[in-house]
Design a protein around this motif. Structure first.
Motif, PDB file in Angstrom:
ATOM      1  N   HIS A   1       0.816  -1.210   0.000  1.00 40.04           N
ATOM      2  CA  HIS A   1       0.000   0.000   0.000  1.00 40.04           C
ATOM      3  C   HIS A   1       0.853   1.266   0.000  1.00 40.04           C
ATOM      4  O   HIS A   1       2.074   1.228   0.132  1.00 40.04           O
ATOM      5  CB  HIS A   1      -1.020   0.011   1.147  1.00 40.04           C
TER       6      HIS A   1
ATOM      7  N   ASN B   1      -7.597   1.949  -1.598  1.00 32.69           N
ATOM      8  CA  ASN B   1      -8.038   1.231  -0.409  1.00 32.69           C
ATOM      9  C   ASN B   1      -6.787   0.688   0.275  1.00 32.69           C
ATOM     10  O   ASN B   1      -5.977   0.029  -0.361  1.00 32.69           O
ATOM     11  CB  ASN B   1      -8.974   0.090  -0.797  1.00 32.69           C
TER      12      ASN B   1
ATOM     13  N   ALA C   1     -10.698  -1.297   4.904  1.00 35.32           N
ATOM     14  CA  ALA C   1     -10.975  -0.172   4.016  1.00 35.32           C
ATOM     15  C   ALA C   1     -11.367  -0.640   2.622  1.00 35.32           C
ATOM     16  O   ALA C   1     -11.516   0.165   1.707  1.00 35.32           O
ATOM     17  CB  ALA C   1      -9.760   0.743   3.933  1.00 35.32           C
TER      18      ALA C   1
ATOM     19  N   GLN D   1      -9.617  -3.017   0.706  1.00 37.11           N
ATOM     20  CA  GLN D   1      -8.538  -3.526  -0.153  1.00 37.11           C
ATOM     21  C   GLN D   1      -8.691  -5.030  -0.316  1.00 37.11           C
ATOM     22  O   GLN D   1      -8.694  -5.774   0.653  1.00 37.11           O
ATOM     23  CB  GLN D   1      -7.163  -3.185   0.429  1.00 37.11           C
TER      24      GLN D   1
ATOM     25  N   VAL E   1     -18.101   6.138   0.621  1.00 40.39           N
ATOM     26  CA  VAL E   1     -17.605   4.788   0.923  1.00 40.39           C
ATOM     27  C   VAL E   1     -18.270   4.225   2.172  1.00 40.39           C
ATOM     28  O   VAL E   1     -18.292   3.020   2.376  1.00 40.39           O
ATOM     29  CB  VAL E   1     -16.056   4.719   1.062  1.00 40.39           C
TER      30      VAL E   1
END
Length: 129
Positions: free
Chosen positions: A51, A88, A93, A95, A122
C-alpha cells in the motif's frame, strides 16, 4: 517496505505489456477490468508493495506524476467533467488485492443523481452532509 508475500496470487505482479496505457520508471497505468465509469484507470507500481504508506518520497513523487499524466490522457480521450482519485489501504478499508493500486475515476455530469460528498460515500449514509 517491499513485501514478497502472496506474489503468486497477485494479479498486478503479472500484467502483460499489452495492458499498459501509460508508464514511467516505477508505475504503469491500465484500464480497470471492471470500470466504474468510462476511462477508469488503475495506477500500479511495477514492483510489489502492499500500500501507499510503504512507498518512500521518491516513489510517491513518481506515482503522482503518472496520475497527472493519466488525467491529461483522460481529458483528451473522454472529456470527463471531474475525477475521483482513491486507494483502499487494508482489508477494513476494502482492499481486496494486496498490491498498491490507485483508482483514477473519470466522472461525468449526470452519472449519479447527487454526487455531493464524493468519496465520503464509501460509508453508506455519510455522503450527504
Amino acid at each position: 517496505m517491499l513485501s514478497m508475500k502472496g506474489l503468486e496470487q497477485c494479479i498486478f505482479c503479472h500484467l502483460s505489456r499489452g495492458d499498459i496505457i501509460l508508464e514511467n520508471d516505477a508505475f504503469v497505468a491500465i484500464y480497470d477490468r471492471l470500470p466504474v465509469s468510462e476511462g477508469h484507470l488503475l495506477i500500479i507500481p511495477k514492483f510489489h508493495v502492499e500500500h501507499y504508506f510503504h512507498l518512500d518520497a521518491i516513489y510517491r513523487e513518481q506515482l503522482w506524476s503518472l496520475i497527472d499524466e493519466a488525467k491529461c490522457l483522460l481529458d483528451t480521450e473522454f472529456q470527463p467533467d471531474g475525477f475521483n482519485i482513491g486507494m483502499n489501504i487494508g482489508e477494513v478499508a476494502g482492499q481486496s488485492v494486496m498490491h498498491l493500486h490507485v483508482h483514477l475515476i473519470p466522472r461525468y455530469r449526470g452519472d449519479m443523481r447527487d454526487p455531493k460528498g464524493g468519496v465520503r460515500g464509501v460509508i453508506p449514509g455519510k455522503q450527504n452532509y
